[in-house]
Design an enzyme around this catalytic site. Structure first.
Site, PDB file in Angstrom:
ATOM      1  N   LYS A  65     -45.319  42.213  43.036  1.00  0.00           N
ATOM      2  CA  LYS A  65     -44.648  42.164  44.336  1.00  0.00           C
ATOM      3  C   LYS A  65     -43.528  43.206  44.402  1.00  0.00           C
ATOM      4  O   LYS A  65     -43.436  43.982  45.350  1.00  0.00           O
ATOM      5  CB  LYS A  65     -44.097  40.749  44.562  1.00  0.00           C
ATOM      6  CG  LYS A  65     -43.845  40.435  46.008  1.00  0.00           C
ATOM      7  CD  LYS A  65     -43.754  38.921  46.200  1.00  0.00           C
ATOM      8  CE  LYS A  65     -43.795  38.535  47.669  1.00  0.00           C
ATOM      9  NZ  LYS A  65     -42.653  38.978  48.432  1.00  0.00           N
ATOM     10  N   HIS A 108     -64.613  56.260  42.175  1.00  0.00           N
ATOM     11  CA  HIS A 108     -65.231  55.369  41.195  1.00  0.00           C
ATOM     12  C   HIS A 108     -66.390  56.089  40.498  1.00  0.00           C
ATOM     13  O   HIS A 108     -67.191  56.742  41.164  1.00  0.00           O
ATOM     14  CB  HIS A 108     -65.732  54.093  41.887  1.00  0.00           C
ATOM     15  CG  HIS A 108     -66.296  53.129  40.906  1.00  0.00           C
ATOM     16  ND1 HIS A 108     -65.507  52.348  40.088  1.00  0.00           N
ATOM     17  CD2 HIS A 108     -67.581  52.873  40.561  1.00  0.00           C
ATOM     18  CE1 HIS A 108     -66.285  51.641  39.291  1.00  0.00           C
ATOM     19  NE2 HIS A 108     -67.542  51.929  39.554  1.00  0.00           N
TER      20      HIS A 108
HETATM   21  C1  GRF Z   1     -62.122  58.041  36.573  1.00  0.00           C
HETATM   22  O1  GRF Z   1     -63.412  57.951  36.014  1.00  0.00           O
HETATM   23  C2  GRF Z   1     -62.080  57.377  37.922  1.00  0.00           C
HETATM   24  O2  GRF Z   1     -63.282  57.432  38.620  1.00  0.00           O
HETATM   25  C3  GRF Z   1     -61.791  55.928  37.567  1.00  0.00           C
HETATM   26  O3  GRF Z   1     -60.901  56.008  36.491  1.00  0.00           O
HETATM   27  C4  GRF Z   1     -61.130  57.225  35.766  1.00  0.00           C
HETATM   28  C5  GRF Z   1     -59.799  57.909  35.660  1.00  0.00           C
HETATM   29  O4  GRF Z   1     -59.840  59.064  34.868  1.00  0.00           O
HETATM   30  N1  GRF Z   1     -61.282  55.218  38.719  1.00  0.00           N
HETATM   31  P1  GRF Z   1     -58.643  60.092  34.916  1.00  0.00           P
HETATM   32  O5  GRF Z   1     -57.367  59.305  34.610  1.00  0.00           O
HETATM   33  O6  GRF Z   1     -58.587  60.687  36.283  1.00  0.00           O
HETATM   34  O7  GRF Z   1     -58.939  61.105  33.856  1.00  0.00           O
END
Ligand code: GRF
Length: 197
Positions: A65, A108
């Site tokens: 929060k 993602h």
């Molecule tokens: C990436 O694979 C992203 O898609 C996921 O977390 C990972 C982060 O990697 N959400 P980085 O910290 O940007 O190297």
């Protein structure tokens, strides 16, 4: 000019790629700050080296929060238009998401809705799919669930290993994220959301 803030928790390679494209001016945006829930995130050092303001949000010491209250204040003070999640491992509260609805973007490492969660690359590898990829989406209240802005496939070849696949997925992320943001900020991105959220 569009102003963004970037949220990280760890390595920060996606944050770095976005910052480099901002610095090279092929992504038109100002970066107000890079914020992390994790003081030890290597991403913070990487941002500092690029002379970008960094902030650690007090998730560990004071809880979500208070961390989100500070984040809201910083976003308002910096007139931030878009909040960009780049490996940010905390779930934002429903109240926060509804305050910033359709202004938070996440990346993602799989073709959603397949393989949501924190181990998308490994899960796709272990499942044995022939095709995985990367998704850029708007953030809603559920994890890895909001409207999809862009996807890019990554083929899993016979000679791939988990490590070579991981590299391919990250390389794809680093290109897809800034290009999608660029279209989004220029009002050129059309997306369909046929699901009720
Ligand atoms: C990436 O694979 C992203 O898609 C996921 O977390 C990972 C982060 O990697 N959400 P980085 O910290 O940007 O190297």
């Amino acid at each position: 000019m569009t102003t963004i803030a970037i949220m990280v928790s760890g390595n920060g390679s996606n944050m770095e790629a976005i910052c480099d494209h901002v610095i090279n001016k092929d992504l038109e945006a100002d970066i107000a700050f890079v914020a992390s829930d994790n003081t030890d995130a290597p991403a913070l050092e990487k941002a500092k080296r690029k002379n970008i303001r960094t902030v650690t949000l007090p998730y560990r010491t004071k809880g979500r929060k208070e961390a989100e209250t500070l984040l809201c204040r910083l976003l308002e003070e910096g007139n931030v238009d878009w909040l960009i999640l780049a490996g940010f491992m905390k779930l934002l509260s429903s109240a926060f998401v509804s305050e910033y609805r359709d202004r938070i973007v996440n990346i993602h490492p799989s073709l959603l809705p397949s393989f949501p969660g924190t181990t998308g690359i490994e899960d796709a590898w272990n499942y044995g799919v022939k095709l995985t990829g990367v998704t850029v989406h708007l953030v809603d209240e559920k994890m890895d669930n909001g409207p999809i802005l862009a996807q890019e496939p990554v083929r899993i070849e016979k000679e791939d290993t988990l490590s070579s696949l991981t590299e391919k997925v990250h390389r794809t992320e680093h290109e897809l994220y800034w290009k999608t943001l660029s279209s989004l900020f220029r009002g050129k991105l059309e997306y369909v959301d046929r699901r009720s959220r």
